[in-house]
Design a protein around this motif. Structure first.
Motif, PDB file in Angstrom:
ATOM      1  N   LEU A   1      -6.783  10.587 -23.794  1.00 62.42           N
ATOM      2  CA  LEU A   1      -8.003  10.886 -24.555  1.00 62.42           C
ATOM      3  C   LEU A   1      -9.145   9.969 -24.132  1.00 62.42           C
ATOM      4  CD1 LEU A   1      -9.505  12.355 -26.818  1.00 62.42           C
ATOM      5  CD2 LEU A   1      -8.520  10.713 -28.438  1.00 62.42           C
ATOM      6  N   ILE A   2      -8.863   8.696 -23.941  1.00 67.13           N
ATOM      7  CA  ILE A   2      -9.895   7.755 -23.487  1.00 67.13           C
ATOM      8  C   ILE A   2     -10.450   8.195 -22.135  1.00 67.13           C
ATOM      9  CG2 ILE A   2     -10.229   5.408 -22.605  1.00 67.13           C
ATOM     10  CD1 ILE A   2      -8.327   4.457 -24.828  1.00 67.13           C
ATOM     11  N   ALA A   3      -9.558   8.561 -21.217  1.00 71.79           N
ATOM     12  CA  ALA A   3     -10.002   8.985 -19.890  1.00 71.79           C
ATOM     13  C   ALA A   3     -10.836  10.255 -19.967  1.00 71.79           C
ATOM     14  CB  ALA A   3      -8.791   9.197 -18.984  1.00 71.79           C
ATOM     15  N   CYS A   4     -10.450  11.188 -20.831  1.00 65.15           N
ATOM     16  CA  CYS A   4     -11.223  12.431 -20.990  1.00 65.15           C
ATOM     17  C   CYS A   4     -12.617  12.144 -21.531  1.00 65.15           C
ATOM     18  CB  CYS A   4     -10.480  13.391 -21.922  1.00 65.15           C
ATOM     19  SG  CYS A   4      -9.021  14.154 -21.184  1.00 65.15           S
ATOM     20  N   LEU A   5     -12.707  11.240 -22.488  1.00 64.41           N
ATOM     21  CA  LEU A   5     -14.020  10.884 -23.037  1.00 64.41           C
ATOM     22  C   LEU A   5     -14.877  10.191 -21.984  1.00 64.41           C
ATOM     23  CD1 LEU A   5     -12.844   9.599 -26.538  1.00 64.41           C
ATOM     24  CD2 LEU A   5     -14.188  11.666 -26.104  1.00 64.41           C
ATOM     25  N   ALA A   6     -14.242   9.367 -21.147  1.00 64.77           N
ATOM     26  CA  ALA A   6     -14.986   8.651 -20.103  1.00 64.77           C
ATOM     27  C   ALA A   6     -15.532   9.618 -19.060  1.00 64.77           C
ATOM     28  CB  ALA A   6     -14.094   7.603 -19.453  1.00 64.77           C
ATOM     29  N   ILE A   7     -14.692  10.515 -18.569  1.00 63.58           N
ATOM     30  CA  ILE A   7     -15.151  11.432 -17.529  1.00 63.58           C
ATOM     31  C   ILE A   7     -16.148  12.444 -18.080  1.00 63.58           C
ATOM     32  CG2 ILE A   7     -13.334  13.180 -17.815  1.00 63.58           C
ATOM     33  CD1 ILE A   7     -13.219  13.423 -14.774  1.00 63.58           C
ATOM     34  N   SER A   8     -16.094  12.699 -19.383  1.00 64.50           N
ATOM     35  CA  SER A   8     -17.032  13.642 -19.999  1.00 64.50           C
ATOM     36  C   SER A   8     -18.400  13.023 -20.240  1.00 64.50           C
ATOM     37  CB  SER A   8     -16.460  14.160 -21.321  1.00 64.50           C
ATOM     38  OG  SER A   8     -15.236  14.840 -21.108  1.00 64.50           O
ATOM     39  N   GLY A   9     -18.506  11.710 -20.105  1.00 68.33           N
ATOM     40  CA  GLY A   9     -19.795  11.052 -20.286  1.00 68.33           C
ATOM     41  C   GLY A   9     -20.144  10.784 -21.732  1.00 68.33           C
ATOM     42  N   ILE A  10     -19.139  10.527 -22.551  1.00 70.56           N
ATOM     43  CA  ILE A  10     -19.372  10.228 -23.965  1.00 70.56           C
ATOM     44  C   ILE A  10     -19.554   8.722 -24.115  1.00 70.56           C
ATOM     45  CG2 ILE A  10     -18.392  10.348 -26.290  1.00 70.56           C
ATOM     46  CD1 ILE A  10     -19.132  13.060 -25.115  1.00 70.56           C
ATOM     47  N   PRO A  11     -20.661   8.263 -24.742  1.00 68.00           N
ATOM     48  CA  PRO A  11     -20.838   6.828 -24.936  1.00 68.00           C
ATOM     49  C   PRO A  11     -19.848   6.321 -25.991  1.00 68.00           C
ATOM     50  CG  PRO A  11     -22.594   8.068 -26.014  1.00 68.00           C
ATOM     51  CD  PRO A  11     -21.778   9.052 -25.249  1.00 68.00           C
ATOM     52  N   PRO A  12     -19.412   5.055 -25.870  1.00 65.61           N
ATOM     53  CA  PRO A  12     -19.811   4.024 -24.909  1.00 65.61           C
ATOM     54  C   PRO A  12     -18.822   3.880 -23.748  1.00 65.61           C
ATOM     55  CG  PRO A  12     -18.602   2.999 -26.678  1.00 65.61           C
ATOM     56  CD  PRO A  12     -18.566   4.492 -26.944  1.00 65.61           C
ATOM     57  N   PHE A  13     -18.097   4.925 -23.411  1.00 66.62           N
ATOM     58  CA  PHE A  13     -17.102   4.841 -22.346  1.00 66.62           C
ATOM     59  C   PHE A  13     -17.804   4.753 -20.984  1.00 66.62           C
ATOM     60  CE2 PHE A  13     -15.159   6.892 -25.973  1.00 66.62           C
ATOM     61  CZ  PHE A  13     -13.983   6.180 -26.118  1.00 66.62           C
ATOM     62  N   SER A  14     -17.061   4.252 -19.975  1.00 61.58           N
ATOM     63  CA  SER A  14     -17.679   3.856 -18.717  1.00 61.58           C
ATOM     64  C   SER A  14     -18.380   5.003 -17.995  1.00 61.58           C
ATOM     65  CB  SER A  14     -16.619   3.234 -17.799  1.00 61.58           C
ATOM     66  OG  SER A  14     -15.586   4.168 -17.519  1.00 61.58           O
TER      67      SER A  14
ATOM     68  N   ASP B   1     -26.907   7.404 -14.898  1.00 65.29           N
ATOM     69  CA  ASP B   1     -27.734   6.965 -13.772  1.00 65.29           C
ATOM     70  C   ASP B   1     -27.855   8.063 -12.715  1.00 65.29           C
ATOM     71  OD1 ASP B   1     -28.075   4.565 -15.010  1.00 65.29           O
ATOM     72  OD2 ASP B   1     -26.660   3.457 -13.751  1.00 65.29           O
ATOM     73  N   ILE B   2     -26.764   8.795 -12.467  1.00 66.50           N
ATOM     74  CA  ILE B   2     -26.823   9.888 -11.491  1.00 66.50           C
ATOM     75  C   ILE B   2     -27.769  10.978 -11.963  1.00 66.50           C
ATOM     76  CG2 ILE B   2     -25.487  11.772 -10.466  1.00 66.50           C
ATOM     77  CD1 ILE B   2     -23.128   9.872 -10.276  1.00 66.50           C
ATOM     78  N   LEU B   3     -27.668  11.353 -13.223  1.00 69.09           N
ATOM     79  CA  LEU B   3     -28.551  12.396 -13.761  1.00 69.09           C
ATOM     80  C   LEU B   3     -30.008  11.933 -13.743  1.00 69.09           C
ATOM     81  CD1 LEU B   3     -26.366  13.643 -16.744  1.00 69.09           C
ATOM     82  CD2 LEU B   3     -26.892  14.891 -14.658  1.00 69.09           C
ATOM     83  N   LEU B   4     -30.224  10.651 -14.009  1.00 70.09           N
ATOM     84  CA  LEU B   4     -31.592  10.126 -13.983  1.00 70.09           C
ATOM     85  C   LEU B   4     -32.175  10.182 -12.576  1.00 70.09           C
ATOM     86  CD1 LEU B   4     -33.806   8.791 -15.699  1.00 70.09           C
ATOM     87  CD2 LEU B   4     -32.790   6.574 -15.125  1.00 70.09           C
ATOM     88  N   SER B   5     -31.381   9.827 -11.581  1.00 74.04           N
ATOM     89  CA  SER B   5     -31.869   9.893 -10.198  1.00 74.04           C
ATOM     90  C   SER B   5     -32.110  11.344  -9.784  1.00 74.04           C
ATOM     91  CB  SER B   5     -30.873   9.224  -9.251  1.00 74.04           C
ATOM     92  OG  SER B   5     -29.644   9.919  -9.224  1.00 74.04           O
ATOM     93  N   ALA B   6     -31.249  12.262 -10.238  1.00 76.99           N
ATOM     94  CA  ALA B   6     -31.443  13.679  -9.928  1.00 76.99           C
ATOM     95  C   ALA B   6     -32.692  14.225 -10.619  1.00 76.99           C
ATOM     96  CB  ALA B   6     -30.212  14.475 -10.360  1.00 76.99           C
ATOM     97  N   TRP B   7     -32.977  13.765 -11.824  1.00 76.12           N
ATOM     98  CA  TRP B   7     -34.169  14.211 -12.556  1.00 76.12           C
ATOM     99  C   TRP B   7     -35.444  13.837 -11.797  1.00 76.12           C
ATOM    100  CZ3 TRP B   7     -35.847  17.077 -16.554  1.00 76.12           C
ATOM    101  CH2 TRP B   7     -37.110  16.815 -17.078  1.00 76.12           C
ATOM    102  N   HIS B   8     -35.474  12.631 -11.254  1.00 75.39           N
ATOM    103  CA  HIS B   8     -36.650  12.192 -10.505  1.00 75.39           C
ATOM    104  C   HIS B   8     -36.765  12.906  -9.161  1.00 75.39           C
ATOM    105  CE1 HIS B   8     -37.927   9.114 -13.257  1.00 75.39           C
ATOM    106  NE2 HIS B   8     -36.762   8.486 -13.208  1.00 75.39           N
TER     107      HIS B   8
ATOM    108  N   PHE C   1     -20.062   7.377 -19.077  1.00 73.95           N
ATOM    109  CA  PHE C   1     -21.387   7.686 -19.631  1.00 73.95           C
ATOM    110  C   PHE C   1     -22.479   6.969 -18.858  1.00 73.95           C
ATOM    111  CE2 PHE C   1     -24.726   5.900 -22.375  1.00 73.95           C
ATOM    112  CZ  PHE C   1     -25.422   7.058 -22.677  1.00 73.95           C
ATOM    113  N   PHE C   2     -22.291   5.683 -18.579  1.00 71.16           N
ATOM    114  CA  PHE C   2     -23.338   4.878 -17.957  1.00 71.16           C
ATOM    115  C   PHE C   2     -23.576   5.307 -16.505  1.00 71.16           C
ATOM    116  CE2 PHE C   2     -21.428   2.300 -21.307  1.00 71.16           C
ATOM    117  CZ  PHE C   2     -22.543   1.915 -22.033  1.00 71.16           C
TER     118      PHE C   2
END
Length: 644
Positions: free
Chosen positions: A409-422, A429-436, A424-425
């Motif tokens: 469950l922890i790994a699923c939350l992390a890969i899904s980008g749910i905060p505060p799992f790793s 950053d990838i989505l932010l760079s793609a947005w720009h 997410f961060f």
């Protein structure tokens, strides 16, 4: 300069384990093989962590940024005063980060394998192959010479072939090993040609010198930018071909077809390949030459950008339909690698702000190592208990496997980008760079993040909830302690790794960056992830006919995704119907009738001449006397004719 000579021990210790276990493991060590291999990697991991501490916090920082340290360097082959193949060990931010990731994940896999592979006939051979794999990847990331990296690149391919085909008595495993080997070899041809182009014009194979010469506008390397082929500069061709090699190793579309079949190897091997070694090698390669990619024509990084975006989306769609737990995770890896490549391709469109993409890509590679290794090792526990890879044979396992359930469950939350799992961060950053960089690519990445949450929680609910279909009585333990410890450690990494100030440590130019995350920007990605989770819960939390009805409603789209967009069939058609029929068969006919026919003709003529003249060597003295006097008579007649 501080003494970093001990860095050479980091790859050499796993190599020593490979040699010892490969030669003597089955005969002398047997049950000790796992301990020997694990101990070697444990020391490598300790040295890697110490090197990272020394580099990032004691010695590596000069002024405002981090400098490159050449720990060891020796010339192996010298071609000219300025061109040689040097075997060197180089430390910079990305190589230091990578040795920590590779050695740490390899250690977790070794410890896990001691329980998972216990009782295997070729127990020692397995750990020998793991040692070779770890040595190859550590040598790759520490290489300071582009041809040196190619040597280790091929060793990684050889190691993967051995491990994927570990169960050599299974035809499917043998076929999967050959498929991975052949596909990546084809891509590696592009890599080799790219190396030759870049090194020919830069007149060096050393990474640092090559990058300096190819990015210096005042250098005398006008030929590589002015010369062109099909209207594209040779610099762009060289970088593109290097990327092809990376795309093959990292299983990007359309060179990804080997990755799902590679699941035929033992599950801990899948964790090592997907989390820390083979598939991230391509990302590391592009990152290593990133200053040259930035300097080159923007079209090359556009290829990287869209190849990553297409791979991320395509793999996510396929993962939504697969029923084999390891294949779902395999396509998940392909999708996440696509994210990393996508981030590396954002720089030209986003200007200098796009260099965030480099750090974001490396950050996601770092966090992905923890939660993807955790997912595969959890899958190993599940398969170890259920004796099946199919989701239909699972269900209700949360009570039988409570620790595995929590870690998964922890790994699923992390890969899904749910905060505060790793996850997410780094994904933020990838989505932010793609947005720009490109709003269209950002839309693809955002939609893919929702799909990621959906297929991962589809897997989670199908395995741990629904009704139990497995007939176990639950009296046996969840797993041996050697399988539990890595799960707990990796789960901690999946939770806390995102809080590391990564942008201050690993950047493309060695200078620290400030990551300005906007809270409002996180709303859309997190909302997409939550939507994906809720849809997965609605469809798969309990046994129902809903998934079947949705699949029927989607019709051809679902069937196409289930059959992996028929890409394997396209490859099969091209190879069997076109290459084999139009090239292979004519070549075989020419070989059989012309080449072999010519050789057979020469042999026949030689045999007949031999049969005709072999009487000359009869062994009869009277025959030899007759030939002798006949020769004298002939010479006498010739002399009289010429001189009278």
């Amino acid at each position: 300069m501080p003494n970093y000579a001990y860095i050479a021990l980091i790859p050499l210790l796993p190599l020593a384990a490979f040699v010892v276990l490969g030669l003597f493991g089955r005969r002398y060590f047997r049950g000790w093989s796992g301990g020997i291999g694990t101990l070697a990697v444990l020391f490598s991991t300790g040295l890697s962590l110490w090197a990272a501490y020394r580099y990032f916090f004691v010695d590596g920082k000069v002024g405002e940024g981090y400098h490159q340290v050449i720990a060891l360097k020796t010339t192996w082959l010298s071609f000219s005063p300025g061109l040689s193949i040097d075997m060197s060990v180089v430390l910079d931010p990305i190589s230091v980060m990578m040795i920590v990731v590779v050695s740490f994940v390899s250690l977790m896999v070794h410890v896990f394998s001691m329980g998972y592979m216990k009782g295997e006939t070729r127990y020692g051979t397995y750990f020998a192959f793991l040692g070779l794999f770890t040595f190859s990847m550590l040598g790759l990331v520490l290489s300071g010479n582009i041809f040196e990296i190619y040597i280790f690149w091929e060793l990684v391919g050889c190691s993967s072939y051995l491990l994927i085909g570990y169960y050599f008595d299974r035809p499917t495993a043998v076929a999967a090993a050959k498929k991975a080997f052949i596909v990546t070899r084809l891509a590696d041809l592009g890599f080799l040609i790219g190396i030759l182009i870049l090194s020919f014009y830069a007149e060096t194979l050393d990474f640092r010198t090559l990058i300096q010469r190819l990015t210096d506008p005042t250098s005398q390397l006008a030929g590589i930018t002015s010369a062109s082929f099909l209207g594209i500069s040779l610099l762009s061709w060289g970088l593109f071909l290097v990327f092809v090699g990376g795309a093959g190793k990292s299983a990007l579309f359309p060179l990804h077809i080997w990755l799902p079949d590679a699941m035929e190897g033992p599950t801990p091997v899948s964790a090592l390949i997907h989390a820390a070694t083979m598939v991230v090698a391509g990302v590391y390669l592009v990152a290593r030459l990133y200053p040259v990619y930035i300097y080159s024509d923007a079209a090359v990084l556009q290829v990287v950008l869209y190849a990553g975006a297409v791979s991320a989306l395509l793999a996510a769609l396929i993962a939504c339909t697969q029923t084999d737990i390891k294949r779902v995770l395999a396509y998940s890896t392909m999708s996440q690698i696509g994210y990393m490549m996508l981030a590396l391709g954002t720089v030209h469109s986003a200007g200098e702000a796009g260099t965030l993409g480099f750090t974001a890509s490396m950050f996601h590679l770092f966090t992905h190592a923890f939660f993807k290794a955790l997912l595969f090792l959890c899958a190993g526990v599940i398969i170890h208990r259920v004796h099946s890879n199919e989701m239909k044979d699972m269900g209700g396992l949360r009570k039988l496997l409570p620790l595995t359930h929590g870690c998964f469950l922890i790994a699923c939350l992390a890969i899904s980008g749910i905060p505060p799992f790793s996850g997410f961060f780094s994904k933020e950053d990838i989505l932010l760079s793609a947005w720009h960089a490109n709003k269209f690519v950002y839309g693809i990445a955002l939609f893919t993040s929702g799909l990621t949450a959906f297929y991962m929680f589809r897997l989670y609910f199908s395995v741990f909830w629904r009704r139990q279909v497995w007939g176990g009585d639950g009296h046996h333990g969840e797993a041996p302690v050697t399988m539990k410890i890595p799960l707990v450690i990796l789960a901690a990494g999946a939770v806390f790794a995102g809080f590391i100030p990564f942008s201050r440590l690993v950047t493309y130019d060695g200078l620290p960056q400030e990551t300005h995350r906007v809270g409002v920007f996180a709303i859309a990605p997190v909302a997409m992830a939550l939507i994906g989770i809720f849809i997965a819960r609605y469809l798969y939390f309990k046994e129902s006919s809903r998934p079947g009805r949705v699949a029927a409603a989607l019709g051809g789209l679902y069937r196409t995704a289930y059959h992996k967009f028929y890409i394997d069939e396209v490859y099969s058609f091209v190879t069997k119907k076109i290459i084999f029929n139009l090239i292979g068969r004519p070549a075989a006919w020419i070989d059989r009738h012309i080449v072999d026919g010519l050789m057979n003709l020469l042999a026949t003529v030689t045999a007949r001449i031999s049969a005709g003249i072999k009487g000359v060597q009869s062994g009869k003295v009277q025959d030899y006397a007759l030939y002798f006097f006949a020769g004298i008579a002939g010479l006498t007649v010739l002399f009289i004719y010429l001189y009278t």
